[in-house]
Design a protein around this motif. Structure first.
Motif, mmCIF file in Angstrom:
data_model
loop_
_atom_site.group_PDB
_atom_site.id
_atom_site.type_symbol
_atom_site.label_atom_id
_atom_site.label_comp_id
_atom_site.label_asym_id
_atom_site.label_seq_id
_atom_site.Cartn_x
_atom_site.Cartn_y
_atom_site.Cartn_z
ATOM 1 N N ASP A 1 0.812 -1.215 0.000
ATOM 2 C CA ASP A 1 0.000 0.000 0.000
ATOM 3 C C ASP A 1 0.848 1.268 0.000
ATOM 4 O O ASP A 1 0.409 2.308 -0.492
ATOM 5 C CB ASP A 1 -0.903 0.036 1.239
ATOM 6 N N ILE A 2 2.037 1.180 0.585
ATOM 7 C CA ILE A 2 2.904 2.351 0.722
ATOM 8 C C ILE A 2 4.315 1.963 0.306
ATOM 9 O O ILE A 2 4.877 0.991 0.820
ATOM 10 C CB ILE A 2 2.927 2.874 2.174
ATOM 11 N N LEU A 3 4.888 2.728 -0.601
ATOM 12 C CA LEU A 3 6.295 2.572 -0.988
ATOM 13 C C LEU A 3 7.042 3.811 -0.527
ATOM 14 O O LEU A 3 6.731 4.924 -0.976
ATOM 15 C CB LEU A 3 6.430 2.411 -2.505
ATOM 16 N N ILE A 4 8.005 3.636 0.365
ATOM 17 C CA ILE A 4 8.797 4.757 0.852
ATOM 18 C C ILE A 4 10.226 4.597 0.346
ATOM 19 O O ILE A 4 10.968 3.714 0.791
ATOM 20 C CB ILE A 4 8.776 4.862 2.383
ATOM 21 N N ASN A 5 10.596 5.431 -0.612
ATOM 22 C CA ASN A 5 11.952 5.431 -1.157
ATOM 23 C C ASN A 5 12.835 6.317 -0.270
ATOM 24 O O ASN A 5 12.970 7.517 -0.516
ATOM 25 C CB ASN A 5 11.925 5.934 -2.601
ATOM 26 N N ASN A 6 13.393 5.689 0.747
ATOM 27 C CA ASN A 6 14.176 6.413 1.742
ATOM 28 C C ASN A 6 15.680 6.189 1.595
ATOM 29 O O ASN A 6 16.476 7.050 1.975
ATOM 30 C CB ASN A 6 13.723 5.988 3.146
ATOM 31 N N ALA A 7 16.091 5.049 1.050
ATOM 32 C CA ALA A 7 17.521 4.735 0.954
ATOM 33 C C ALA A 7 18.246 5.794 0.141
ATOM 34 O O ALA A 7 17.769 6.232 -0.911
ATOM 35 C CB ALA A 7 17.714 3.362 0.314
ATOM 36 N N GLY A 8 19.398 6.205 0.628
ATOM 37 C CA GLY A 8 20.176 7.208 -0.088
ATOM 38 C C GLY A 8 21.590 7.269 0.451
ATOM 39 O O GLY A 8 21.880 6.786 1.546
ATOM 40 N N ALA A 9 22.464 7.864 -0.327
ATOM 41 C CA ALA A 9 23.864 7.985 0.081
ATOM 42 C C ALA A 9 24.449 9.249 -0.527
ATOM 43 O O ALA A 9 23.951 9.766 -1.530
ATOM 44 C CB ALA A 9 24.671 6.765 -0.372
ATOM 45 N N GLY A 10 25.512 9.739 0.091
ATOM 46 C CA GLY A 10 26.255 10.865 -0.446
ATOM 47 C C GLY A 10 27.585 10.391 -0.994
ATOM 48 O O GLY A 10 27.982 9.234 -0.798
ATOM 49 N N VAL A 11 28.261 11.270 -1.703
ATOM 50 C CA VAL A 11 29.565 10.918 -2.261
ATOM 51 C C VAL A 11 30.399 12.188 -2.364
ATOM 52 O O VAL A 11 29.879 13.264 -2.683
ATOM 53 C CB VAL A 11 29.408 10.250 -3.651
ATOM 54 N N ASP A 12 31.687 12.083 -2.050
ATOM 55 C CA ASP A 12 32.584 13.224 -2.219
ATOM 56 C C ASP A 12 32.757 13.504 -3.715
ATOM 57 O O ASP A 12 33.046 12.599 -4.498
ATOM 58 C CB ASP A 12 33.952 12.940 -1.597
ATOM 59 N N HIS A 13 32.563 14.759 -4.103
ATOM 60 C CA HIS A 13 32.732 15.130 -5.510
ATOM 61 C C HIS A 13 33.075 16.614 -5.545
ATOM 62 O O HIS A 13 32.259 17.462 -5.912
ATOM 63 C CB HIS A 13 31.438 14.846 -6.292
ATOM 64 N N ASP A 14 34.301 16.904 -5.142
ATOM 65 C CA ASP A 14 34.705 18.303 -4.956
ATOM 66 C C ASP A 14 36.069 18.520 -5.611
ATOM 67 O O ASP A 14 37.081 17.977 -5.154
ATOM 68 C CB ASP A 14 34.772 18.632 -3.466
ATOM 69 N N PHE A 15 36.101 19.296 -6.672
ATOM 70 C CA PHE A 15 37.335 19.522 -7.420
ATOM 71 C C PHE A 15 38.281 20.487 -6.708
ATOM 72 O O PHE A 15 39.388 20.727 -7.181
ATOM 73 C CB PHE A 15 37.007 20.034 -8.824
ATOM 74 N N ARG A 16 37.863 21.013 -5.560
ATOM 75 C CA ARG A 16 38.756 21.830 -4.744
ATOM 76 C C ARG A 16 39.672 20.961 -3.890
ATOM 77 O O ARG A 16 40.659 21.434 -3.339
ATOM 78 C CB ARG A 16 37.946 22.768 -3.845
ATOM 79 N N ASP A 17 39.337 19.670 -3.803
ATOM 80 C CA ASP A 17 40.159 18.732 -3.041
ATOM 81 C C ASP A 17 41.227 18.125 -3.945
ATOM 82 O O ASP A 17 41.068 18.090 -5.165
ATOM 83 C CB ASP A 17 39.284 17.618 -2.464
ATOM 84 N N PRO A 18 42.313 17.602 -3.356
ATOM 85 C CA PRO A 18 43.351 16.952 -4.166
ATOM 86 C C PRO A 18 42.793 15.734 -4.905
ATOM 87 O O PRO A 18 41.957 15.005 -4.392
ATOM 88 C CB PRO A 18 44.399 16.537 -3.133
#
Length: 241
Positions: free
Chosen positions: A76-93
């Motif tokens: 009856d209910i689908l909760i799309n909660n799974a998620g993740a982040g990722v480093d993506h910063d060109f200011r870093d080495p």
């Protein structure tokens, strides 16, 4: 939505916001099926008498495993909660990890779209059903250090809005939940002013019960207000966040 007697699939329910969502929903009389990818957290959640599907939604095989486990079940209910982040910063080495970026895009965006598509016939067959997509305040305005994460959440926000329009007049309602910075493993090391995950989950469950279109959780209410007055100001603030 009347929650008593409903059956919900909650992705990413073995930790963080999802861990509180599944417990609060069960407390409302919902039969909860959840998904996780960490064996230890899956085992701990099963020990708390939850049905857990162990699968990694960062790849197609994980989607297939969840759908196989749900074969023939009414949802009856689908909760799309799974998620993740990722480093993506060109200011870093060094250069960002593109494989990690691809997995994050699949988990945060492709997986919800795949699950919604596969489960839509089941959801449409129910007298009352709901899709809950958990995005982020960063779907409104991005921060400079997390462009991949922000892009996936903005894309899921756009998808949710279009899907809601498509399903108008059916028994399937689409709710978007936009959390602020919440105290989870994903936000470790990012400041001290974080919302407790149990309060975030409470506000999302309240939105489900009230059939809201959006739940702007905590400080996201302020961000949404600023954005409604001046999108450029909201972007300027969040890009420095």
């Amino acid at each position: 939505m009347q929650l008593q007697g409903k059956t919900a699939l909650v992705t990413g329910g073995t930790d963080g916001i999802g861990g509180h969502l599944i417990r609060q929903l069960r407390g409302k009389g919902v039969t909860v099926i959840t998904q996780g990818r960490n064996p230890e957290r899956c085992a701990a959640t099963r020990a708390d008498r939850f049905e857990v599907i162990e699968a990694d939604l960062g790849a197609q095989a994980g989607i297939d495993a969840v759908l196989a486990a749900l074969s023939g079940r009414q949802i009856d209910i689908l909760i799309n909660n799974a998620g993740a982040g990722v480093d993506h910063d060109f200011r870093d080495p060094g250069l960002p990890d593109l494989a990690a970026a691809d997995a994050t895009i699949f988990l945060n965006l492709n997986a919800p779209i795949h699950l919604i598509t596969a489960l839509m016939p089941v959801l449409k067959s129910r007298p009352e059903a709901m899709i809950v997509n958990v995005t982020s305040g960063l779907a409104i305005a991005p921060r400079a250090g997390g462009p991949v994460y922000c892009a996936t959440k903005a894309a899921l926000r756009s998808y949710s809005q279009a899907l809601r329009a498509q399903l108008k007049g059916t028994t399937v309602h689409v709710l978007e939940a936009l959390p602020p910075v919440v105290e989870t493993k994903l936000t470790a090391g990012r400041g001290n002013r974080k919302m407790p995950p149990e309060e975030c989950a409470r506000q999302i469950v309240s939105g489900i019960e009230s059939n809201a279109d959006e739940v702007n959780v905590g400080a996201v209410k302020v961000l949404q207000l600023v954005h409604s007055i001046s999108p450029a100001l909201a972007r300027s603030i969040m890009l420095r966040f």
